[in-house]
Design a protein around this motif. Structure first.
Motif, short mmCIF file in Angstrom:
data_model
loop_
_atom_site.label_atom_id
_atom_site.label_comp_id
_atom_site.label_asym_id
_atom_site.label_seq_id
_atom_site.Cartn_x
_atom_site.Cartn_y
_atom_site.Cartn_z
N VAL A 172 24.04 12.74 -47.28
CA VAL A 172 23.78 14.03 -46.67
C VAL A 172 22.32 14.68 -46.46
CG1 VAL A 172 24.56 16.53 -46.18
CG2 VAL A 172 26.24 14.58 -46.59
N GLU A 214 29.98 10.76 -43.75
CA GLU A 214 29.04 11.61 -43.67
C GLU A 214 28.14 11.59 -42.41
OE1 GLU A 214 30.31 11.83 -47.36
OE2 GLU A 214 29.47 9.87 -46.75
N THR A 274 23.74 21.44 -49.79
CA THR A 274 24.52 20.43 -50.23
C THR A 274 25.24 21.01 -51.86
OG1 THR A 274 22.95 18.97 -51.36
CG2 THR A 274 23.93 18.46 -49.30
N ALA A 288 27.50 10.49 -51.78
CA ALA A 288 27.73 10.96 -50.59
C ALA A 288 26.71 12.30 -50.40
CB ALA A 288 29.07 11.48 -50.50
N THR A 304 33.33 16.21 -48.44
CA THR A 304 33.83 14.71 -47.86
C THR A 304 34.59 14.16 -49.18
OG1 THR A 304 31.69 13.96 -48.41
CG2 THR A 304 31.90 14.71 -46.22
N SER A 327 30.31 17.33 -52.38
CA SER A 327 31.33 16.11 -52.39
C SER A 327 31.25 15.96 -53.85
CB SER A 327 30.75 14.95 -51.76
OG SER A 327 31.65 13.54 -52.26
#
Length: 243
Positions: A152, A116, A161, A148, A105, A143
């Protein structure tokens, strides 16, 4: 653990980035991961465009966030035969067992955290927001923005992530560390100290591929999936120049 190859914006050294053809070619070349960047259109659709503006990669001019999906669809992107921007939803349809999609993102953006929220909602509609476990998740979200990544984690805690970073130290959040290859060249001890698997970007030179392999990098993002796989498999001499 074997180093896995992630096609950066598709097989983007061979075909135009963020086009369906580039991603299909990457899979044909043997990539087990695909990487894309996502932005929101003015009417709230997730599209795969790296830059804030469309000028570099399309036949148009303008800022993605102030254009509608229909306006973006009027443009030609790369060498595609037909006009039309690549939707993230279309990319999800390419996923097969054993293939991961790494979604970055982009920030800062006009719509902030809505990116998100929209992403997680789309993944939920495709039953991808709640994998059985993070290791087997077909989706990984990334990200350069700490906020961000935390969004998430809050919206979809079961999704893995990556906290991306350049040459500077990054906050110790995310399931994977995401340093640049420049960072690893300057600090080869980074991988050992990271305390979690490493996703490294963007790795195109054979010597850099071998460095990642020696250091135990889990995922290498590359514009050249076929050539990178050849190096990892030992079918290209270390001294061979990059293509």
């Amino acid at each position: 653990m074997l180093t896995e190859v992630v096609a950066h914006r598709g097989a983007s050294a061979d075909l135009a980035e963020h086009t369906l053809a580039a991603y299909q070619l990457a899979l044909e070349q043997g990539a087990t991961g695909l990487e894309c960047d996502v932005r929101l259109t003015r009417d709230g659709e997730l599209v795969c465009v790296h830059d804030r503006r469309v000028d570099r990669t399309s036949t148009g001019r303008g800022v993605v966030s102030v254009m509608t999906l229909s306006e973006l669809d009027e443009l030609r992107w790369g060498d595609e035969d037909k006009p039309g921007v690549l939707r993230l939803e279309s990319l999800l349809e390419l996923l097969t067992p054993g293939v991961r999609l790494f979604v970055e993102t982009k920030h800062p953006v006009r719509y902030g955290g809505l990116v998100e929220a929209k992403l997680v909602a789309l993944l939920a509609r495709h039953s991808l927001a709640r994998p059985a476990n993070k290791e087997e998740s077909p989706i990984v979200v990334m990200s350069f923005s700490q906020q961000a990544v935390r969004r998430v984690q809050r919206h979809a805690p079961q999704l893995p992530t990556v906290m991306l970073s350049g040459t500077r130290l990054a906050p110790r959040i995310g399931d994977y560390a995401g340093p640049s290859i420049e960072r690893l060249r300057a600090d080869p001890t980074y991988v050992e100290r990271a305390g979690r698997p490493v996703y490294c970007w963007t790795v195109d030179e054979p010597e850099d591929v071998l460095l990642c392999k020696r250091l135990g990098v889990r995922f290498v993002a590359t514009n050249k999936p076929a050539a990178t796989l050849e190096v990892l498999r030992g079918t290209v001499p270390e001294s061979e120049p990059s293509r």
